[in-house]
Design a protein around this motif. Structure first.
Motif: not given
Length: 379
Positions: A139-143
């Motif tokens: 979730f953190y790395l998606e952007p």
């Protein structure tokens, strides 16, 4: 949820998609929760079964069955995106074929679960911790991944990470739900008594509501404490991921309560749950017409009224319920048709073999025929 969601979304006219209309807003919310629930539950069930055995991972039969499942899902995912007319006329594959769909992402999510399970066995870290950290990291790395430049990456690979217009799902963030579901499956495998406790649904409901209503504040607080801009980007671009995760936990709590209260549940309901892959595959072809270009969407996709789309969705769902109810009879019919097709093919092959043998005999005797002809001319 999946069947009616896909049907209505495909057929409903754009002018009726009003987010201020409470009926449409309620339907859109339920449709949006379907995929996270599906990814979460797939990770929960798979990891629970994978973690039940205490054997070393090299002797875990479930692990190797999982690898087989990964290949099956990947092959089926690409098969459903094939256009047979394109193959027949020039072996052409459209860019849409290379996009990632739910089956592709589920396959890679299961492969990731297997890899993290092996890592947990090797480094002796608690599996729930490994999966939970991995899921939140996704979730953190998606952007960050979505903002990258993927133009130089082959289409078939890039489509798994960013949507160029023909991927329905991408690896990030969707495998995050599967990994966090796997965390739940690992906890249940370690503490099986928890599955029957009254605290499980209550805990899921409480945690789900906290995530839904306070995840934005939590991300802001973490950013203030650490100064990491990734948490600010997460809050600004992808806070809905945690909100949806909270919604998933609330739905799971409600499902647990319903199953406990509904003692005499019809056997058809769990049977439908067991045949989700079949339902998905059939509905994909029937609704979107991927193989031959002939599907329900040809009846006016994006033009139906809410009433027409609702009635059509009811018939669509009922048809699949009937299909599962009479699945045994349908399997008998398919088996008979398959046998007849095999017999017809075998008969055709035998006829072709006889023709080939006749041609071979003629060719083998050609020198004899030539000599006889020459002898006749000399005479």
């Amino acid at each position: 949820m999946m069947l009616q969601g896909h049907f209505v979304d495909t057929m409903l006219a754009d002018r009726f998609r009003d987010p201020d209309n409470w009926i449409y807003a309620s339907w859109a919310f339920m449709r949006g929760i379907t995929a996270p629930v599906f990814f979460f539950s797939s990770g929960l069930v798979f990891t629970y079964l994978l973690s039940k055995t205490a054997k070393p991972w090299r002797e875990n039969e479930r692990l190797f069955k999982g690898l087989t499942r990964v290949l099956q899902l990947l092959c089926l995912g690409y098969l459903l995106r094939l256009s047979l007319p394109g193959l027949l006329y020039g072996f052409q594959l459209s860019p849409w074929f290379w996009g990632a769909d739910v089956l592709h992402v589920i396959a890679l999510a299961l492969l990731t679960l297997i890899g993290l399970f092996v890592l947990h066995k090797e480094i002796r870290l608690p599996l729930p911790l490994v999966l939970g950290v991995a899921g939140l990291s996704v979730f953190y790395l998606e952007p960050i991944v979505a903002a990258g430049n993927w133009n130089s990456v082959p289409t078939g690979i890039a489509g798994y990470f960013v949507n160029f217009g023909y991927s329905t799902f991408t690896i990030l963030p969707w495998i995050g739900y599967t990994l966090i579901g796997g965390m739940g499956g690992a906890l249940l495998a370690k503490r099986p008594a928890l599955a029957n406790s009254r605290w499980l649904p209550a805990g899921l409901l409480g945690a789900g509501l906290l995530l839904h209503f306070f995840s934005l504040e939590a991300l802001s607080s973490i950013y203030d404490a650490t100064g990491w801009s990734g948490f600010l980007d997460w809050r600004r671009l992808n806070s809905h991921l945690l909100i949806r995760l909270g919604d998933v936990w609330v739905v799971m709590a409600l499902i647990i309560w319903i199953t406990r209260l509904w003692k005499n549940m019809p056997g058809l309901i769990p049977k439908i749950g067991q045949e989700t892959l079949l339902i998905y595959s059939v509905h994909y072809v029937v609704l979107f017409g991927t193989w031959f270009g002939l599907g329900i969407r040809l009846l006016g996709a994006g033009t139906w009224s809410p009433l027409a789309a609702s009635i059509g969705a009811v018939f669509f769902v009922v048809s699949f319920i009937l299909m599962i109810r009479h699945l045994a009879a349908l399997e008998v019919i398919v088996l008979r048709l398959r046998r007849r097709a095999e017999e017809s093919l075998l008969t055709a092959l035998r006829g072709s073999l006889q023709v080939v043998q006749l041609i071979q005999r003629v060719i083998a005797r050609t020198p004899l025929y030539v000599r006889l002809y020459r002898m006749k001319i000399r005479q």
